[in-house]
Every structure is written in structure tokens, then in C-alpha cells.
Design an enzyme around this catalytic site. Structure first.
Site, mmCIF file in Angstrom:
data_model
loop_
_atom_site.group_PDB
_atom_site.id
_atom_site.type_symbol
_atom_site.label_atom_id
_atom_site.label_comp_id
_atom_site.label_asym_id
_atom_site.label_seq_id
_atom_site.Cartn_x
_atom_site.Cartn_y
_atom_site.Cartn_z
ATOM 1 N N GLU A 1 12.345 -2.259 61.271
ATOM 2 C CA GLU A 1 12.122 -0.976 61.915
ATOM 3 C C GLU A 1 12.405 -0.962 63.413
ATOM 4 O O GLU A 1 12.759 0.074 63.963
ATOM 5 C CB GLU A 1 10.673 -0.532 61.663
ATOM 6 C CG GLU A 1 10.333 -0.248 60.220
ATOM 7 C CD GLU A 1 11.088 0.944 59.665
ATOM 8 O OE1 GLU A 1 11.063 2.014 60.305
ATOM 9 O OE2 GLU A 1 11.735 0.796 58.609
ATOM 10 N N SER B 1 -44.279 18.634 25.030
ATOM 11 C CA SER B 1 -45.566 17.963 25.220
ATOM 12 C C SER B 1 -45.500 16.767 26.151
ATOM 13 O O SER B 1 -46.551 16.193 26.473
ATOM 14 C CB SER B 1 -46.120 17.529 23.864
ATOM 15 O OG SER B 1 -46.491 18.657 23.103
#
Length: 929
Positions: A140, A573
Site C-alpha cells: 500500500e 396455586s
């Protein structure tokens, strides 16, 4: 004539005319022979020469050049001021930290989840291998270490190329250095092709180079750049392409990463291996030209093929998807989306992977057991054309997608042929785990069979979910071409023991064909289907509130809805321990008796309501201990009327069972919505002796630098900073109930498991356990909630769209076996702990009339004694009941309960009768058990 030699000190004067003449005629002509001599002191005339014009031209050109340069400098300065006026400040890069994914870990440090908008693993420059750095420099920006942020020669070269190819439709080439790419990606964030953007980029690059070190620029670049496959930065790319950490890359692999910035998608080795290798080889040549490696090393690396390995994250913790999603939601609520997904948080959770696996396994077995009893046959995936059942069936079957929710050990199989007693099947081996993307490798073919005797549960489902008769021939279940889910009969991972199902009215009992003892043949298969019924389980440590396991349903892939935290259902319950705790806090004792007898409540135009016990029997004066063990509705209603619904509601809210409780008597039977995790919290507070237990999934949250951002409150460690001193845990949790009253209820709940409705939950687990069953009206929800001294677990089973689970499908049958299977594994190997009584209570045996039990009594309470408090439905008590029921009937949907439901099909043996029109009597069980 010879000139006399000069002597030291002689004055240097121009030669005389005579002397010039003496030098000869050429010299004389050159000096103006034949003319009088010039006066050296007289005026001189300009000397005419042929170079005057060119001199003036050169001078003019020079002046114009100076003016041009000055003008260019002026224009450049003005342009610089124009383009630099609104550029971002490069100083932000000094302390810039790239977005990094957060990581969530289980309690044993096993990775649970990655939370990220971008998959990036930040690596400091010092930890990046030099070979990787050099690959990017060579590919690069070869002058990176010496340039000033821009490369003028590269700019000129790119400009010449772009001018010579103008109008050819080619994209202009850039001359961006690595520093310019950092400026573009991190400060400009623009890929627009324009001269203005390049100028701004160059200005920023020079500023960056003057502000940051080269190492810092490279660190930012290599951690920020996108390299394809969803990977940001070199560390994530090393995992994505080679499934290895960055420091284990070879030279060819490092060079390949350096080849990616130009076009990651074009050089993807999974899809374009030739292009990827060509670009990698080019990078290797550049590295050799830069003398970073030798040509021999480059040639050896170029001879190596690119062998990508798809990234496989560590296998997920089974069933932990709901837990991880709940953690994600909590983190976003606490820290926001951006910090959660980009802040690099280190999150440690309370999840126990082993208990999570046990929880998922127990819940799935329980749901399958219910489905085999009550679900009927609905498992057909699709159908293949009978014409393709010859040699072409493997290709056709491989094209059938896997249904969401299908378990990993199961296989898709096609029915090849059917006889009255069995079906022949064909299936394929599973796809290899290391399969590359977009590949479809051929899979091995297998054939086997299913027996009719093991599919007798597969009854047809008719209107209203009515189950048809037990199949007598295999053709009644399967046909050639059917694609179904199957499992090897010989695998040990079967969903539980064979147990008889409860007979439905009009149908004989059917045994669950979950396993076959003699089924050991590798081609012997069992028919499978994904249950329609759902469930949830939550388990936590009552000492800390840490949630160690949580399952939100059958399959997270099938449904991400978390039924443990998001499904609001009536607890039935399983709410009753709250009622009995409120009674104990009012001074009642476990031996206090209340009347278990019929009661009829007049609702005016809506008729009359006569609640019942589940078993449709009555016991007369009954101790509270027995009433809770046997889950007696009528005693609970009279108790709620005696102590007041206001006291019950306050207790329930304090225990976080719900945020609000309707002040009507059916709420005492569980007619108020809650969630599985809320009920686990309430039961955890009972287990903790009345201290508020706050469920927590997260143990700690740290930022990327290791600083602790959050820890749950409630517990503190004193002296933990001193390694030589033993730690002392300070319990700072709020007390929400009297510990003596809480212990009385816990003792009564032990009786539920030892001799009451919860016996199936504790069978074979020989240690102290306390719990309670729960079933809602028409068997819509089935619960079992309970705890040991060191572990709380709540289980719920039901349909997402509330509907009946079927006749007699109550908590003890549907939910308790799941609770039992999980707790048996979870408690195995742990020390046997006892429920410790608080100071001031007395443990005493007393005779309930149906056996001797041991209970806790406060000072002044006499074991076995009962004072007259309720001798039946007095006018005052009846008025209170009427008032509560009238409020309920006025708003039948306000709390999710309809006061006049048919408790079962009319005429069904043992089922309550439907209310008669125009003021008849509804003798339903009160809807809850």
C-alpha cells in the site's frame, strides 16, 4: 614583443595602446586600432551586442516565472485556507479507540456471545507481527516510514496515468498513502471520487504525520481497515480467513492479508482462489523488492497455495441464547447501544454452562413427554414426489431445508415405502462442520425403519385439537414421499423414561414411545416432531440472586421470545405461599384450622359462583399446613377473606411477584399475572429467609481498559483486599418479611413435596426441598416452583396462545417432572444442606389428623392448637366475598380471569358442570389448583 615580467609590489594598470600595438594587428583591431585612445575617465557609451534581445527575453521570462510562482503560491494558500477551514481536528486520533465488539462470558469464563456492529478485535502495534506490518507497507505505501503523509512522486505518477487515460471510462487511480487512508476512513469517512476530497485528504494526512508517530498511524490503520468477510482489522481477518490468531500467521498468509485492502470481495479465496493467489504473489514480490524478505523466501511462499479455513466460533453453550439476549438487553438499557456494541466491554455473567445444559435438556424432555401424551401427530415436514423415490431421493432430500427448532441429533428422512407394521426410510449424514461457504458436498446415504408399535402416540388431530384413535396401521401415520424428523433409537439422549399417560375421557391410556429397551440397531429410528407446547425454566442462587440457568422455550432458532422473562401468565396455586406467609405474619400458626366446606357466592345477573377444590371434596376444619400441602382452594379463600386481600397484595408486591395485585379473592388463588423469573425471585426471597433477592444475570462489566463499570448491589466483601485475611460477606439486602414467618411457610412447603401435591418433584432426591404446584383454570398453565437451601428453580408449561393443556394436565404431571429432572442433576455432588431456623422459633411435632408432621412455631403459639376464627360463612365474611367477586365480575378481563368459565366438558366424569343460563350455579373448581 615580450611583456616584461611583473614584480612584487608593482601596480596593476591596464595595458597602454603601444603595448597593444606591440601585441600584433589582431590585438590592435580588437582594441580599436586607428582610432584615438579613449579617455579612461570619460563617459562610456553602451556597448552594442547581438545577445541583448535574448537577455531581455530571459529576464522577462524569469520575472514572469517569479510572478507565476508567487501567484501559484497565493492560489495554493487561498485553496489551502479554503479546503482546510472546516477539516476535523487530527488531535482526536491521539486518544482515538476504534469501535471494538464487546464480549460476554459465562461464569466459567467460556465465551457466551460477541456484541458488535462491526467484528473487530483491537491489537496494539506492539502485538502485531512485523511480517504483517511489512506486507501492508509493501502493498500500500512503500515510502510510509519516510514520507510526510503524502507521496508527491506517486501523486505525479497517478496524475499522468489518469490524464493519459482520460475519457476511456476507467476509474482514476489514486496515490493514497496509508496515512491518507487513515484520514479518509477515520476523519472524512467518504469514498467520493473528487479532487476536493483528495486535497482535503492530503492536508489531513500531512497534519496527522506531524501529530502522530508512524507506529500510531499504522496501529490505527491495521485495526480500522475493512478486509472482507465481515472482518475489520487484521486480527479479525486472521480469524475470518484462516481461523487462527494473528500471531500464528505464516508469511504467505500475512502477504494475503496485505493483498486485501484494494478489493476484499474480489480477492476472497473462498470464491476467487486464482485472483487471490495472484494478488498475494504480487505482494510477496513487492516485499522482496523492498528487501523485507529474500527472493528465495518469496518464491517459496508463492509456491504455497492459499488454504482458507472458515472461521468457526467456539460452539455455543446449549440453550444459552435466551440468556445472552437478555444480557444484551440489560447492557443496552444500562450503557446504550453504541457503548454496548462498540465499547469493547468485558461482561462476566452468572451463567453455569453445565446447569444450562441440564435445564435445556430437562425442559425439552418434559415438552416432548407432554407432546407424546397429548399432542397428536403434526410433524410432517413436506412431501417429495413419489416418482423421485428411486435413486434420486438423496438429491431431493438434500434440497429440503432444515426446519427451525429441529434438534441436532435428529435427521430429516424420507419415507421410501410403508407396510402395515413399519415404514422404510432414507436419510443423509449431517453436513461436515468444516464445509466452506457456498459449497454443497455430497453426503452419505442411510436407510432404516420405524415400527408401528413406537408410533401409536401419533394420533390424528381433529377440530378443536381433538385427538383421534390410536393408529392401527402404519399407513394411517406415514405415506411414501413424506419427509419427517427421526432420531436413532440407540442414542442415549432420549427424553426420559417411559411413563403411562393419563387417560383422556373416551380414550384408553397410551404409553409414551420415547425409548425402546431393545432398540440398538443403527438403522432403527424413532419418529420425532417439534412440540407445539412451550415452556420456560429459571434457576438462581438465593444467596446472591445470580441466575445460573434460564431457558425461554423449545428453541431460540424457532422463537426468540423469552417465556422466562417476557411471558406474563397466571401462576395458579404456586401463588399460595404468598397468601400463607401473609397469614403467618398476622400471627396465625401452621396448625390453625379453617373450614374446608362449600360456599356459593351470588353474582346477581351473572349467576352464582361456587368455587371448589380440585378433587371436588371437602375436609371440614383443616389445618393450614394440610391446606397448603393439598392446595385446598376453599380454605385458601376463607384465609384470604380473614386476613384481607390488602395484606396479601402488599406481601406479593414486596416479594416482586407482581407490580400490582387486584384486591379480589380469586387473586389469592393466583389470578394475577407474573413471569417465571419474577416467581423465581419471590421464591428466592422465601429461601433467603425474607431478604429481598434481586435476580442478576451480570456479575460485572469492565471497559476496554479493565475498569469496573458496574456490579450488582446487595452484597459486599469486607477485607477482600487483604489476601491474608478470610473474606467476610456483608449482606446488605433489604428485609421484606419476618424471618420466623418465612421459615414457617418454608416448613409447610417442605410438606408439599414430602406428602402433598408436589410428591413427583422430589421423588428420589434425598435432601430438604420445598415447593408448590400451580395449575390455572381449565389447565391452561402448569407450574412447579421450589427450592433447596441453595438453589431455586421455577418451571412453567403452556401454549403461547393460552388454551387448555388437556383434561387433568396439571402442574404435578406436566411441570413437576421437568423440575425434578433438572434439580436431580443440579444438586448431584453438592453437600446436603438444611433449612436453618431463625432464632426464636420452636420446631415441634404435632398430629394433623392425617399424620404427624414437624412445623415451626413462634413464641406463644402452641403446636397443634387452633383458635376459633372462622366457623363458616358468616354474614360479614360472605359480604366480603361477595364484594370481591362483584368487582371481578364487573371487570372480567381486568386480571385475566373470567369468573364463570366451564371447568370442563359437560358430562365429563369428574369435570365441573357448566353454569346454567339465567342465574344457574357454576360449580367450577375456582379455576386454580
Amino acid at each position: 614583443m615580450t611583456m616584461p615580467p611583473l614584480t612584487a609590489g608593482e601596480k596593476l594598470v591596464p595595458p597602454s595602446h603601444d603595448a597593444a600595438a606591440a601585441r600584433g594587428p589582431r590585438a590592435a583591431r580588437g582594441n580599436g586600432a586607428g582610432k584615438p585612445p579613449r579617455d579612461p575617465k570619460g563617459p562610456k557609451k553602451p556597448r552594442k551586442s547581438g545577445g541583448g534581445f535574448f537577455g531581455r527575453l530571459l529576464a522577462s521570462l524569469f520575472a514572469m516565472g517569479v510572478l507565476g510562482v508567487a501567484a501559484a503560491c497565493g492560489v495554493a494558500f487561498i485553496g489551502y485556507r479554503y479546503y482546510a477551514s472546516d477539516l476535523p481536528n487530527v488531535d482526536v486520533l491521539k486518544n482515538y479507540q476504534p469501535p471494538v465488539m464487546s464480549r460476554v462470558y459465562a461464569g466459567n469464563a467460556r465465551l457466551l456471545a460477541d456484541l458488535a456492529a462491526e467484528r473487530r478485535i483491537f491489537v496494539p502495534f506492539s502485538a502485531i507481527p512485523p511480517m504483517v506490518v511489512q506486507a501492508f507497507v509493501s502493498a500500500e505505501d512503500q515510502s510510509f516510514w519516510v514520507n510526510t503523509g503524502i507521496d508527491p512522486l506517486a501523486i505525479v505518477r497517478a496524475g499522468v496515468f489518469d490524464l493519459t487515460h482520460l475519457g476511456q471510462g476507467r476509474r482514476p487511480i489514486g496515490a493514497s498513502t496509508i496515512t491518507q487512508q487513515v484520514a479518509k476512513n477515520m476523519l472524512l469517512d467518504s469514498n467520493k471520487v473528487a479532487i476536493s476530497r483528495k486535497i482535503r485528504e492530503a492536508i489531513l494526512a500531512m497534519r496527522i504525520d506531524a501529530t502522530l508517530s508512524k507506529q500510531r498511524v499504522m496501529e490505527l490503520y491495521l485495526n480500522q481497515i475493512y478486509l472482507g468477510m465481515g472482518a475489520y482489522g487484521v486480527a479479525a481477518a486472521a480469524e475470518a480467513y484462516f481461523n487462527k490468531p494473528l500471531d500464528q500467521l505464516t508469511l504467505p498468509e500475512a502477504a494475503f492479508l496485505g493483498a486485501l485492502p484494494k478489493a476484499p470481495n474480489n480477492y476472497n479465496p473462498f470464491r476467487n482462489p486464482d485472483a487471490a493467489k495472484a494478488r498475494r504473489d504480487w505482494v510477496l514480490d513487492r516485499m522482496a523488492a523492498d528487501h523485507a524478505i529474500t527472493q528465495a523466501q518469496a518464491d517459496a511462499a508463492k509456491a504455497t497455495p492459499i488454504v482458507p479455513a472458515a472461521f468457526h466460533r467456539p460452539p455455543p453453550i446449549p440453550g444459552a441464547d435466551w440468556f445472552a439476549e437478555e444480557v444484551r438487553r440489560e447492557l443496552i438499557a444500562k450503557f446504550g447501544t453504541k457503548q454496548t456494541t462498540e465499547g469493547g466491554l468485558m461482561v462476566r455473567t452468572s451463567l453455569d454452562p453445565k446447569l444450562q445444559l441440564d435445564a435445556e435438556d430437562a425442559l425439552r424432555k418434559g415438552l416432548m413427554a407432554y407432546d407424546l401424551r397429548m399432542g397428536g401427530w403434526h410433524g410432517l415436514v413436506t412431501q417429495l414426489p413419489p416418482a423421485g423415490l428411486g435413486a434420486d431421493w438423496p438429491r431431493l432430500l438434500q434440497a429440503v431445508p432444515t426446519p427451525p427448532g429441529m434438534l441436532q441429533p435428529w435427521r430429516l428422512a424420507v419415507v421410501l415405502s410403508v407396510t402395515p407394521t413399519e415404514a422404510r426410510l432414507g436419510w443423509l449424514s449431517p453436513e461436515p462442520a468444516n464445509t466452506l461457504p457456498d459449497s454443497h458436498p455430497a453426503r452419505a446415504q442411510h436407510t432404516g425403519y420405524i415400527l408401528l408399535s413406537e408410533t401409536r402416540w401419533a394420533r390424528p388431530v381433529g377440530a378443536g385439537n381433538h385427538l383421534g384413535p390410536v393408529p392401527g396401521r402404519m399407513e394411517q401415520v406415514l405415506s411414501p414421499g413424506d419427509v419427517v424428523m427421526v432420531e436413532h433409537a440407540s442414542l442415549p439422549t432420549k427424553p426420559g423414561p417411559v411413563r403411562p399417560a393419563v387417560a383422556r375421557p373416551g380414550h384408553p391410556p397410551v404409553k409414551e414411545a420415547l425409548t425402546t429397551a431393545a432398540a440398538t440397531s443403527p438403522d432403527h429410528m424413532l419418529l420425532r416432531q417439534i412440540p407445539k407446547v412451550e415452556g420456560a425454566l429459571a434457576s438462581l442462587d438465593p444467596a446472591t440472586g445470580r441466575v445460573v440457568a434460564m431457558v425461554g422455550g423449545w428453541s431460540f432458532q424457532l422463537s426468540q421470545f423469552n417465556r422466562a422473562t417476557q411471558a406474563a401468565r397466571q401462576p395458579g396455586s404456586s401463588f399460595k405461599p404468598i397468601v400463607y406467609l401473609a397469614a403467618m405474619e398476622k400471627g396465625l400458626s401452621p396448625s390453625q384450622r379453617f373450614l374446608d366446606a362449600p360456599v356459593v357466592i351470588d353474582l346477581g345477573a351473572a349467576g352464582r359462583w361456587r368455587p371448589n377444590n380440585y378433587e371436588m371434596n371437602f375436609g371440614g376444619p383443616t389445618p393450614l399446613r394440610i391446606a397448603l400441602e393439598q392446595s385446598l382452594n376453599l380454605v385458601t379463600l376463607r384465609l384470604a377473606e380473614y386476613i384481607g386481600m390488602d395484606a396479601i397484595a402488599k406481601t406479593a408486591i414486596a416479594f416482586h411477584m407482581a407490580d400490582s395485585i387486584p384486591l379480589v379473592l380469586p387473586a389469592a388463588l393466583g389470578a394475577a399475572d407474573t413471569t417465571v423469573l419474577r416467581e423465581a425471585q419471590a421464591y428466592g426471597s422465601l429461601d433467603a429467609g425474607g431478604k429481598l433477592v434481586t435476580p442478576s444475570l451480570i456479575d460485572s462489566v469492565q471497559d476496554r481498559d479493565g475498569h469496573v463499570l458496574w456490579r450488582p448491589s446487595g452484597l459486599a466483601c469486607q477485607g477482600c483486599a487483604d489476601p491474608a485475611a478470610p473474606p467476610q460477606i456483608l449482606d446488605q439486602r433489604k428485609r421484606i418479611a419476618d424471618p420466623q414467618s418465612v421459615f414457617q411457610v418454608v416448613q409447610m412447603m417442605e410438606g408439599v413435596i414430602q406428602r402433598g401435591t408436589g410428591v413427583p418433584a422430589g421423588a428420589g432426591i434425598h435432601r430438604p426441598l420445598a415447593g408448590k404446584t400451580g395449575t390455572t383454570q381449565q389447565w391452561t398453565d402448569a407450574w412447579f416452583s421450589g427450592f433447596s437451601p441453595d438453589l431455586v428453580t421455577v418451571v412453567w408449561v403452556g401454549f403461547d396462545q393460552p388454551s387448555s393443556l388437556g383434561y387433568n394436565q396439571q402442574g404435578a404431571l406436566v411441570a413437576a417432572p421437568i423440575w425434578h429432572d433438572y434439580m436431580a442433576k443440579a444438586l448431584a455432588g453438592r453437600p446436603v444442606l438444611q433449612f436453618v431456623p431463625p432464632p426464636g422459633v420452636t420446631l415441634a411435632q404435632w398430629d394433623t389428623g392425617s399424620g404427624t408432621v414437624t412445623d415451626a412455631f413462634k413464641p406463644g403459639q402452641v403446636p397443634g392448637a387452633s383458635v376459633p376464627v372462622f366457623a363458616g360463612a358468616t354474614p360479614a365474611s360472605q359480604a366480603a366475598i361477595d364484594q370481591g367477586m362483584a368487582a371481578l365480575s364487573a371487570q372480567p378481563d381486568g386480571n385475566g380471569v373470567t369468573p364463570l368459565p366451564p371447568g370442563g366438558a359437560p358430562g365429563t366424569p369428574g369435570a365441573p358442570a357448566a353454569p346454567a343460563a339465567g342465574g344457574g350455579v357454576d360449580s367450577s373448581m375456582g379455576g386454580l389448583y
